[in-house]
Write an enzyme that holds these catalytic residues in place. Structure first.
Site, PDB file in Angstrom:
ATOM      1  N   THR A  16       0.823  -1.215   0.000  1.00 51.53           N
ATOM      2  CA  THR A  16       0.000   0.000   0.000  1.00 51.53           C
ATOM      3  C   THR A  16       0.852   1.259   0.000  1.00 51.53           C
ATOM      4  O   THR A  16       0.612   2.181  -0.779  1.00 51.53           O
ATOM      5  CB  THR A  16      -0.881   0.034   1.278  1.00 51.53           C
ATOM      6  OG1 THR A  16      -1.279  -1.305   1.595  1.00 51.53           O
ATOM      7  CG2 THR A  16      -2.104   0.876   1.082  1.00 51.53           C
ATOM      8  N   GLY A 135       2.375   7.401  11.049  1.00 49.76           N
ATOM      9  CA  GLY A 135       2.119   7.680   9.633  1.00 49.76           C
ATOM     10  C   GLY A 135       2.668   8.996   9.159  1.00 49.76           C
ATOM     11  O   GLY A 135       3.878   9.239   9.189  1.00 49.76           O
ATOM     12  N   ASP A 202       1.484  -3.538  17.875  1.00 48.09           N
ATOM     13  CA  ASP A 202       1.905  -2.466  16.975  1.00 48.09           C
ATOM     14  C   ASP A 202       2.278  -1.216  17.780  1.00 48.09           C
ATOM     15  O   ASP A 202       3.320  -0.595  17.547  1.00 48.09           O
ATOM     16  CB  ASP A 202       0.743  -2.164  16.008  1.00 48.09           C
ATOM     17  CG  ASP A 202       0.980  -0.923  15.168  1.00 48.09           C
ATOM     18  OD1 ASP A 202       1.660  -1.030  14.139  1.00 48.09           O
ATOM     19  OD2 ASP A 202       0.477   0.153  15.550  1.00 48.09           O
ATOM     20  N   LYS A 206       6.022   0.972  18.333  1.00 43.57           N
ATOM     21  CA  LYS A 206       6.175   2.415  18.161  1.00 43.57           C
ATOM     22  C   LYS A 206       6.631   3.076  19.466  1.00 43.57           C
ATOM     23  O   LYS A 206       7.423   4.019  19.452  1.00 43.57           O
ATOM     24  CB  LYS A 206       4.858   3.011  17.679  1.00 43.57           C
ATOM     25  CG  LYS A 206       4.518   2.538  16.254  1.00 43.57           C
ATOM     26  CD  LYS A 206       3.058   2.778  15.911  1.00 43.57           C
ATOM     27  CE  LYS A 206       2.747   2.386  14.466  1.00 43.57           C
ATOM     28  NZ  LYS A 206       1.285   2.400  14.212  1.00 43.57           N
TER      29      LYS A 206
END
Lengths: 436, 436
Positions: A16, A135, A202, A206
């Site tokens: 993606t 992101g 996840d 981070k």
């Protein structure tokens, strides 16, 4: 147009994010050349299956299965394969050959960050990874550089869009976790196997990356305390709302003093927590991310934006790429990260915070006293105690809000509360963060 | 401790920010040395009067009135004098001698930015200025680097803490501008002469800096349309609140197409505007700042934090200093800003946005029609028209909300509205920004 020199850019992975990066490199080639002062020539895209269908149409001749040859001829390698291997081998190979590396691979950085940083430093290559956390939100660069002269005290962050979407939906519609997850899957906010997101894995990766940078300390992934949102009930979310709080999955990185040794240390944890609705993080809705940083001199700062999405994350990759390429053009080595502080990472048991505990109790004389005594016995100071009137079954809910207490003391308290005969069950234990 | 090499740091100015920077350089010397890989030796502080009283105690032997000699011996010069001259001469002198420069001087950058950038580029020196916009909030670096691979479409920013404090106070207490300003002065949010803040001059300088960076275009301060908050009334703020809006002084930098030539262009303006209460900027309270960026790939991003304050702004200066010093140590020139896009900056008359116009009218037949015809005649499409019932004096308030219209058309409309006999006065014209 002006005849710029070219930099050879190799892309590993065309998922993606990767396919969006490739598209932008091709579509915006002239504009990027102007910004960099050199053309960024996409020389190839290494993938497992060159014939696999892609969302974004890309020139077929760019695809190759031979990542190693591609890396050898590149000035800059963009790694967007994800996972540990073969990504780790390829990144080390690229750095070893003197190429600069841009990656968005949080799993790789959280587990092998120090190894990669050292490899980059040895040859003076650049290693950039803005896309690995939150992101499109610029947070790595501000931590690495803008706050480099300050002292970060604490980070409270929403770094997983899937869980924020789910918790926000539970909060706004009153629905169950199961239903909210189904909606998230339907709308593309959750993957078919949502474990990495809702289990907090996840977010933990981070958190390790953020804490390492913020505290100039190597924070191994294994030392990050991790709890997911799988146990959060609609009742807990509703009760939080009634009390003026909202449940968020937070990544919390804080400086602290080891309560046993008195030494400087840090703690890094990921878990659902109650935050006051007046806190800036409470207004982060849907799949968005936000990183709230408390620095000694700068005070509170917040960085907010889209936490995921192919094109959004591609923006972060290209930002790194342009910065790295400009540095490549003007010369000079990359700026490495430093783990000079080397602070110990404390076990969750040593952390102190506030708690909200909800108990299902028999509505009979002496329950309140027994509960209060249990807290007192473990040195956990109670700030607030509220009992609902009992229903026809004779059951009531007792909600206890504590002052700041040590995690280990709280755990012992909760274990003992469960043994009180009049306590039917410990319905909920949530940490309270961001309150004044 | 490890014997690092030293970098000679000269400080120009010891005001609120400068004295905090000096203090942090001295107090945090060891920590900064570890982060930089070199000691940052504060070799002197140039001031007009070495004997003037200071808030922060600093070693008297550091003070000098001889800025030129100080600059000549420095590796890095920190300019925190403010104002154009002699700051401009000193900064050019520093860059000319090959020293890197860190400055927080928005007036200087907004008026002589291109000259300074060129001087830096000629010798490969670094010019950093994170502290010039939005205090401690890292926004220059994200725009310069993180978003370097993206395309910024628009910036909506609250960059003046004084006016945000005043407007927020008017909104939350219903008080007048005059009273809110008095409170701001009392609490230290406003200076004795508040013109630069409430007149929008300070925000206009910051807008010019932000737009230049975001659009890779030189934006002269003179081309920034500027209106202050001096005309904002308690009634306007209250009416905005009733309609679900809040009044903020916004710096707005946008890409647009020149409606006359069809060419790509930008517009940069500072004025009070209505924004919906659901917009992230609406929640920026008190003296805080926030920069809301809309980028093509990244989507909406927001950067929030303290916009002013000595120690907060000092954080931004030290962040720049550490980044610049690390680059100084590893070698290689600075990364210059680029004005390669060279887009024209359009006059406010060509801008299009939405408007809310409030008219005091005589409550008599035909007023509404006359007003509606005036809008129609100038091609301004009305979205909403609302008339209050008249009071005993026979006066009513007519509030008109427009669709997107061109500024020049709106100005002509307003001028003609004032000539309608039944229109007693045009009470308020506000632009509406950030609405869907």
């Amino acid at each position: 147009m002006f005849a710029y020199r070219s930099l050879r850019v190799a892309l590993l992975g065309a998922g993606t994010v990767g396919s969006q990066v490739a598209r932008l490199l091709i579509d915006e080639a002239d504009e990027l050349a102007n910004r960099v002062g050199a053309r960024l020539e996409l020389v190839g895209i290494a993938v497992r299956d060159p014939d696999a269908p892609r969302d974004t149409p890309l020139p077929q001749e760019l695809f190759t299965t031979d990542a190693e040859s591609l890396i050898l001829g590149a000035d800059i390698v963009i790694e967007l394969m994800g996972g540990i291997e073969p990504a780790r081998t390829f990144v080390l190979q690229a750095l070893g050959s003197g190429a600069d590396v841009v990656t968005g691979n949080k799993a790789l950085l959280a587990t092998h960050g120090p190894e990669l940083a050292e490899a980059a430093e040895q040859v003076g290559a650049q290693l950039a990874y803005e896309a690995a956390v939150a992101g499109a939100i610029p947070i790595i660069r501000p931590l690495r550089e803008s706050l480099a002269g300050d002292r970060v005290e604490r980070i409270l962050a929403i770094v997983n869009g899937t869980t924020n979407f789910i918790l926000d939906r539970m909060d706004s519609t009153g629905t169950s976790l199961e239903n909210a997850l189904a909606t998230a899957t339907e709308l593309g906010y959750a993957e078919a196997d949502p474990t990495a997101d809702i289990g907090g894995y996840d977010a933990a990766q981070k958190a390790a990356i953020l804490a390492s940078l913020a505290f100039h300390t190597t924070v191994p992934l294994a030392s990050v305390h991790r709890e997911g949102i799988t146990e959060i009930s609609a009742a807990e979310v509703a009760a939080a709302a009634d009390a003026g709080y909202v449940v968020k999955l937070l990544a919390i990185c804080g400086r602290m003093t080891d309560p046993d040794t008195g030494e400087d240390a840090v703690s890094v944890r990921v878990h659902p927590a109650l935050i006051p609705r007046t806190h800036p993080l409470a207004s982060v809705r849907g799949g968005n991310n936000a990183v709230f940083v408390e620095a000694e001199a700068a005070g509170p700062l917040m960085f907010y934006g889209a936490g995921a999405g192919g094109v959004q994350t591609a923006s972060a990759v290209l930002g790194d790429l342009v910065a790295v390429a400009r540095r490549h053009v003007v010369g000079g080595p990359g700026l490495g990260d430093s783990a000079h502080a080397g602070l110990p990472v404390l076990d969750i048991g040593k952390v102190t915070t506030r708690y909200a505990i909800s108990l299902d109790v028999d509505d009979q004389p002496g329950v309140l006293a027994a509960v209060a005594q249990t807290f007192a016995r473990h040195g956990v100071s109670v700030e607030q105690l509220q009992q609902t009137t009992s229903d026809e079954s004779g059951r009531a809910t007792l909600v206890v809000g504590t002052h700041t207490a040590r995690e280990s003391a709280l755990a012992e308290t909760v274990a003992e509360l469960a043994t009180i005969p009049a306590v039917a069950s410990v319905a909920s234990v949530l940490r309270v963060e961001g309150a004044a």
